[in-house]
Design a protein around this motif. Sequence first.
Motif, PDB file in Angstrom:
ATOM      1  N   CYS A   6     -34.911 -61.535  95.352  1.00  0.00           N
ATOM      2  CA  CYS A   6     -33.485 -61.871  95.900  1.00  0.00           C
ATOM      3  C   CYS A   6     -33.204 -62.679  93.968  1.00  0.00           C
ATOM      4  O   CYS A   6     -33.680 -63.262  93.843  1.00  0.00           O
ATOM      5  CB  CYS A   6     -32.979 -63.321  96.676  1.00  0.00           C
ATOM      6  SG  CYS A   6     -33.711 -64.824  97.014  1.00  0.00           S
ATOM      7  N   ALA A   7     -31.547 -63.179  93.684  1.00  0.00           N
ATOM      8  CA  ALA A   7     -31.229 -63.223  93.053  1.00  0.00           C
ATOM      9  C   ALA A   7     -30.369 -64.323  93.192  1.00  0.00           C
ATOM     10  O   ALA A   7     -28.811 -63.275  93.739  1.00  0.00           O
ATOM     11  CB  ALA A   7     -31.831 -63.071  91.447  1.00  0.00           C
ATOM     12  N   LYS A  52     -25.997 -66.557  84.877  1.00  0.00           N
ATOM     13  CA  LYS A  52     -27.107 -66.580  84.695  1.00  0.00           C
ATOM     14  C   LYS A  52     -27.319 -66.612  86.169  1.00  0.00           C
ATOM     15  O   LYS A  52     -27.190 -67.211  86.918  1.00  0.00           O
ATOM     16  CB  LYS A  52     -27.731 -67.924  83.977  1.00  0.00           C
ATOM     17  CG  LYS A  52     -27.419 -69.493  84.622  1.00  0.00           C
ATOM     18  CD  LYS A  52     -28.318 -70.423  84.516  1.00  0.00           C
ATOM     19  CE  LYS A  52     -28.270 -71.370  85.068  1.00  0.00           C
ATOM     20  NZ  LYS A  52     -28.915 -73.056  84.369  1.00  0.00           N
ATOM     21  N   LEU A  53     -28.882 -65.991  86.426  1.00  0.00           N
ATOM     22  CA  LEU A  53     -29.440 -65.426  87.392  1.00  0.00           C
ATOM     23  C   LEU A  53     -30.243 -67.085  87.986  1.00  0.00           C
ATOM     24  O   LEU A  53     -31.173 -66.782  87.209  1.00  0.00           O
ATOM     25  CB  LEU A  53     -29.812 -63.843  88.056  1.00  0.00           C
ATOM     26  CG  LEU A  53     -28.780 -62.999  87.471  1.00  0.00           C
ATOM     27  CD1 LEU A  53     -29.224 -61.513  88.155  1.00  0.00           C
ATOM     28  CD2 LEU A  53     -27.525 -63.486  89.444  1.00  0.00           C
ATOM     29  N   ILE A  54     -30.467 -67.320  89.249  1.00  0.00           N
ATOM     30  CA  ILE A  54     -31.974 -67.759  89.351  1.00  0.00           C
ATOM     31  C   ILE A  54     -32.327 -66.893  90.785  1.00  0.00           C
ATOM     32  O   ILE A  54     -32.159 -66.939  91.826  1.00  0.00           O
ATOM     33  CB  ILE A  54     -31.301 -69.197  89.669  1.00  0.00           C
ATOM     34  CG1 ILE A  54     -30.247 -70.389  89.630  1.00  0.00           C
ATOM     35  CG2 ILE A  54     -32.628 -69.865  90.219  1.00  0.00           C
ATOM     36  CD1 ILE A  54     -30.650 -70.418  87.870  1.00  0.00           C
ATOM     37  N   PHE A 105     -39.640 -65.767  87.400  1.00  0.00           N
ATOM     38  CA  PHE A 105     -38.330 -65.151  86.317  1.00  0.00           C
ATOM     39  C   PHE A 105     -37.303 -66.373  85.386  1.00  0.00           C
ATOM     40  O   PHE A 105     -37.299 -67.638  86.913  1.00  0.00           O
ATOM     41  CB  PHE A 105     -37.660 -64.865  86.541  1.00  0.00           C
ATOM     42  CG  PHE A 105     -37.680 -62.805  86.870  1.00  0.00           C
ATOM     43  CD1 PHE A 105     -38.044 -62.378  87.801  1.00  0.00           C
ATOM     44  CD2 PHE A 105     -37.617 -62.075  85.705  1.00  0.00           C
ATOM     45  CE1 PHE A 105     -39.206 -60.764  87.766  1.00  0.00           C
ATOM     46  CE2 PHE A 105     -38.169 -60.551  85.424  1.00  0.00           C
ATOM     47  CZ  PHE A 105     -38.170 -60.059  87.300  1.00  0.00           C
ATOM     48  N   LYS A 106     -37.543 -66.996  84.452  1.00  0.00           N
ATOM     49  CA  LYS A 106     -36.569 -68.134  83.691  1.00  0.00           C
ATOM     50  C   LYS A 106     -35.546 -67.358  83.066  1.00  0.00           C
ATOM     51  O   LYS A 106     -36.011 -66.913  82.168  1.00  0.00           O
ATOM     52  CB  LYS A 106     -37.682 -68.638  83.206  1.00  0.00           C
ATOM     53  CG  LYS A 106     -37.156 -70.148  82.880  1.00  0.00           C
ATOM     54  CD  LYS A 106     -37.786 -70.492  81.951  1.00  0.00           C
ATOM     55  CE  LYS A 106     -37.262 -71.797  80.733  1.00  0.00           C
ATOM     56  NZ  LYS A 106     -37.927 -72.275  79.578  1.00  0.00           N
ATOM     57  N   PHE A 107     -34.805 -68.377  83.035  1.00  0.00           N
ATOM     58  CA  PHE A 107     -33.363 -67.775  82.031  1.00  0.00           C
ATOM     59  C   PHE A 107     -33.550 -68.328  80.871  1.00  0.00           C
ATOM     60  O   PHE A 107     -34.096 -69.270  80.782  1.00  0.00           O
ATOM     61  CB  PHE A 107     -32.067 -68.643  83.132  1.00  0.00           C
ATOM     62  CG  PHE A 107     -30.721 -68.292  82.186  1.00  0.00           C
ATOM     63  CD1 PHE A 107     -30.136 -69.687  81.548  1.00  0.00           C
ATOM     64  CD2 PHE A 107     -30.281 -66.842  81.679  1.00  0.00           C
ATOM     65  CE1 PHE A 107     -29.739 -69.280  80.726  1.00  0.00           C
ATOM     66  CE2 PHE A 107     -29.046 -66.933  80.650  1.00  0.00           C
ATOM     67  CZ  PHE A 107     -28.641 -68.159  80.510  1.00  0.00           C
ATOM     68  N   LEU A 108     -32.915 -68.199  79.965  1.00  0.00           N
ATOM     69  CA  LEU A 108     -33.110 -68.241  78.323  1.00  0.00           C
ATOM     70  C   LEU A 108     -31.637 -68.948  77.979  1.00  0.00           C
ATOM     71  O   LEU A 108     -31.632 -69.750  77.885  1.00  0.00           O
ATOM     72  CB  LEU A 108     -34.189 -67.519  77.708  1.00  0.00           C
ATOM     73  CG  LEU A 108     -35.264 -67.025  77.954  1.00  0.00           C
ATOM     74  CD1 LEU A 108     -35.982 -66.146  77.299  1.00  0.00           C
ATOM     75  CD2 LEU A 108     -36.479 -68.690  78.243  1.00  0.00           C
ATOM     76  N   GLU A 120     -22.977 -58.344  88.753  1.00  0.00           N
ATOM     77  CA  GLU A 120     -24.866 -57.815  88.109  1.00  0.00           C
ATOM     78  C   GLU A 120     -24.558 -57.292  87.401  1.00  0.00           C
ATOM     79  O   GLU A 120     -23.705 -56.811  86.599  1.00  0.00           O
ATOM     80  CB  GLU A 120     -23.952 -56.199  89.130  1.00  0.00           C
ATOM     81  CG  GLU A 120     -24.958 -54.939  89.379  1.00  0.00           C
ATOM     82  CD  GLU A 120     -24.521 -53.808  89.603  1.00  0.00           C
ATOM     83  OE1 GLU A 120     -24.114 -53.716  90.758  1.00  0.00           O
ATOM     84  OE2 GLU A 120     -25.135 -53.066  89.613  1.00  0.00           O
ATOM     85  N   GLN A 121     -26.272 -56.993  86.687  1.00  0.00           N
ATOM     86  CA  GLN A 121     -26.465 -56.919  85.703  1.00  0.00           C
ATOM     87  C   GLN A 121     -27.606 -56.169  85.650  1.00  0.00           C
ATOM     88  O   GLN A 121     -28.029 -55.988  86.954  1.00  0.00           O
ATOM     89  CB  GLN A 121     -27.361 -58.097  85.211  1.00  0.00           C
ATOM     90  CG  GLN A 121     -26.533 -59.713  84.904  1.00  0.00           C
ATOM     91  CD  GLN A 121     -27.558 -61.120  84.899  1.00  0.00           C
ATOM     92  OE1 GLN A 121     -28.542 -61.130  84.550  1.00  0.00           O
ATOM     93  NE2 GLN A 121     -26.478 -62.068  85.734  1.00  0.00           N
ATOM     94  N   PHE A 122     -27.214 -55.308  84.629  1.00  0.00           N
ATOM     95  CA  PHE A 122     -28.121 -54.723  84.535  1.00  0.00           C
ATOM     96  C   PHE A 122     -29.795 -54.967  83.196  1.00  0.00           C
ATOM     97  O   PHE A 122     -29.207 -55.055  82.653  1.00  0.00           O
ATOM     98  CB  PHE A 122     -27.713 -53.228  84.177  1.00  0.00           C
ATOM     99  CG  PHE A 122     -26.686 -52.717  84.763  1.00  0.00           C
ATOM    100  CD1 PHE A 122     -25.299 -52.795  84.489  1.00  0.00           C
ATOM    101  CD2 PHE A 122     -26.482 -51.544  85.765  1.00  0.00           C
ATOM    102  CE1 PHE A 122     -24.539 -53.406  85.972  1.00  0.00           C
ATOM    103  CE2 PHE A 122     -25.670 -50.968  86.772  1.00  0.00           C
ATOM    104  CZ  PHE A 122     -24.546 -51.715  87.079  1.00  0.00           C
ATOM    105  N   PHE A 123     -30.430 -54.359  84.069  1.00  0.00           N
ATOM    106  CA  PHE A 123     -31.994 -55.039  83.353  1.00  0.00           C
ATOM    107  C   PHE A 123     -32.561 -53.915  82.433  1.00  0.00           C
ATOM    108  O   PHE A 123     -32.377 -53.051  82.938  1.00  0.00           O
ATOM    109  CB  PHE A 123     -33.210 -55.737  83.675  1.00  0.00           C
ATOM    110  CG  PHE A 123     -32.905 -57.256  84.427  1.00  0.00           C
ATOM    111  CD1 PHE A 123     -31.474 -57.045  86.085  1.00  0.00           C
ATOM    112  CD2 PHE A 123     -33.599 -57.961  84.342  1.00  0.00           C
ATOM    113  CE1 PHE A 123     -31.558 -58.507  85.970  1.00  0.00           C
ATOM    114  CE2 PHE A 123     -32.948 -59.382  84.275  1.00  0.00           C
ATOM    115  CZ  PHE A 123     -32.023 -59.852  85.314  1.00  0.00           C
TER     116      PHE A 123
END
Lengths: 112, 115
Positions: free
Chosen positions: A89-90, A99-101, B43-46, B103-106
């Motif tokens: 989940c984000a 930004k997604l957490i 996951f860590k946002f940069l 919505e983010q596309f990876f």
Amino acid sequence: SQQGEEDPQALSIQEGENATMNCSYKTSINNLQWYRQNSGRGLVHLILIRSNEREKHSGRLRVTLDTSKKSSSLLITASRAADTASYFCATDAMGNTDKLIFGTGTRLQVFP
Amino acid sequence: GEEVAQTPKHLVRGEGQKAKLYCAPIKGHSYVFWYQQVLKNEFKFLISFQNENVFDETGMPKERFSAKCLPNSPCSLEIQATKLEDSAVYFCASSPRTSGSNEQFFGPGTRLTVL
């Protein structure tokens, strides 16, 4: 600190059974998204639920959101072996810059 | 393109060497995000960009990490003098950021191994 916690960490089920994964988060959000990650691959977007929505469906997926409890659940019905993956989940926190957490993820194993 | 492209797929560097990763967002997407995934879970946002402008860099380590998104070029993430703890998969995502939805596309990620 990480926003979301997911449980269970791992889940093993038989094909045809339903799988439920839960996510909790800490702050007010604009929306919550669920992603799938197959081993060694990138993230695939599954579904987005906005903070003013309580339930959303997409095919065999059902997502609920309870903003009073700061929690969400993802239900996969009639699971298939191909559903084997990690699910995250984000959250997009209010006041944030999109930004997604991410949560810690649930590893789902579906046995044929 | 229709998918986020990341190169290279794998990158191996000795400690202290430089690493440079590239990301081509989906055509028409004006937002680009970089995330670091360590040990297959967290996951860590940069950093994020709106076109070529830094949008949010609160996740970027103060030293050694830099990123750019220049017009008509892939975005890049550069790590100077890599350390062992930089070993991770680095994901790029793009978003059109329309209708209040992000919505983010990876992309498929770049696996960086620092020896």
